[in-house]
Design an enzyme around this catalytic site. Sequence first.
Site, PDB file in Angstrom:
ATOM      1  N   GLU A   1     -13.990  -9.203  -7.038  1.00  0.00           N
ATOM      2  CA  GLU A   1     -12.936  -8.867  -6.304  1.00  0.00           C
ATOM      3  C   GLU A   1     -12.446 -10.135  -5.627  1.00  0.00           C
ATOM      4  OE1 GLU A   1     -10.647  -6.301  -6.424  1.00  0.00           O
ATOM      5  OE2 GLU A   1     -12.153  -5.241  -7.938  1.00  0.00           O
TER       6      GLU A   1
ATOM      7  N   ARG B   1       0.756  -1.115   0.038  1.00  0.00           N
ATOM      8  CA  ARG B   1       0.080  -0.071   0.210  1.00  0.00           C
ATOM      9  C   ARG B   1       0.935   1.291  -0.007  1.00  0.00           C
ATOM     10  NH1 ARG B   1      -4.783  -0.868  -1.977  1.00  0.00           N
ATOM     11  NH2 ARG B   1      -6.034  -2.391  -0.992  1.00  0.00           N
TER      12      ARG B   1
ATOM     13  N   GLU C   1      -0.912  -5.154  -9.966  1.00  0.00           N
ATOM     14  CA  GLU C   1      -1.127  -5.929  -8.458  1.00  0.00           C
ATOM     15  C   GLU C   1      -0.432  -6.899  -8.289  1.00  0.00           C
ATOM     16  OE1 GLU C   1      -5.738  -5.227  -7.121  1.00  0.00           O
ATOM     17  OE2 GLU C   1      -5.418  -6.644  -8.909  1.00  0.00           O
TER      18      GLU C   1
ATOM     19  N   GLU D   1      -2.469  -5.518 -13.765  1.00  0.00           N
ATOM     20  CA  GLU D   1      -1.053  -5.361 -14.090  1.00  0.00           C
ATOM     21  C   GLU D   1      -0.354  -4.705 -13.257  1.00  0.00           C
ATOM     22  OE1 GLU D   1      -0.651  -1.787 -17.117  1.00  0.00           O
ATOM     23  OE2 GLU D   1      -0.889  -3.672 -17.898  1.00  0.00           O
TER      24      GLU D   1
ATOM     25  N   GLU E   1      -8.527 -11.463  -6.603  1.00  0.00           N
ATOM     26  CA  GLU E   1      -7.499 -11.318  -5.474  1.00  0.00           C
ATOM     27  C   GLU E   1      -7.083 -12.656  -4.837  1.00  0.00           C
ATOM     28  OE1 GLU E   1      -8.261  -8.011  -2.906  1.00  0.00           O
ATOM     29  OE2 GLU E   1      -8.291  -6.393  -4.607  1.00  0.00           O
TER      30      GLU E   1
END
Length: 181
Positions: free
Chosen positions: A91, A62, A139, A137, A95
């Site tokens: 999501e 982050r 992440e 791309e 993820e």
Amino acid sequence: MDSIKRIKRELVYTGTILDFYKDTIETPDGHRAEWDFIAHKGAACVVPVLDDGRIIMVRQYRNALDRMTLEVPAGARNNPQEPTSECALREVEEETGYRAGKLEWLLTLRTAIAYCDELIDVYVATELVPTKQHLDEDEFIDVEYYTMDQLVEMILNGTIQDAKTVAALMSYQVKCARREQ
């Protein structure tokens, strides 16, 4: 008491997921002030629960904190009209690499009401089927598995600080405890 009135809203910056505004506000006594406002298209987050009760978490970098964080899967809606349930299903699979067979709404969060209108709907995903991650791309996400006791301990000792994750996990724990009564 007279109400506070927004006199003007000026777009200052358009970002990828946020728009920044300068609002001119008139207070009940006639004073004018400038307030910051951030518009957000909304998001969803998910507590993915495996059949054995473990929770699937994601670890990712982050930028705002300049470090890796441990969070529940989450993401912004593609547009403000997209149902948050669709966002949540997308999501969690993107993820974690698991498709949810069942999705249940848990609660709605407003993350920073002093300056932002972001809404996050929190869901619980069960009946998970392994598929594969579909990361953007930019992440880079690691998938990890924890018991609820481990996650509560990480919240209480400050390891997990992300507000949506804390709210989602603690609400899930309370909901589970109520079901067992």
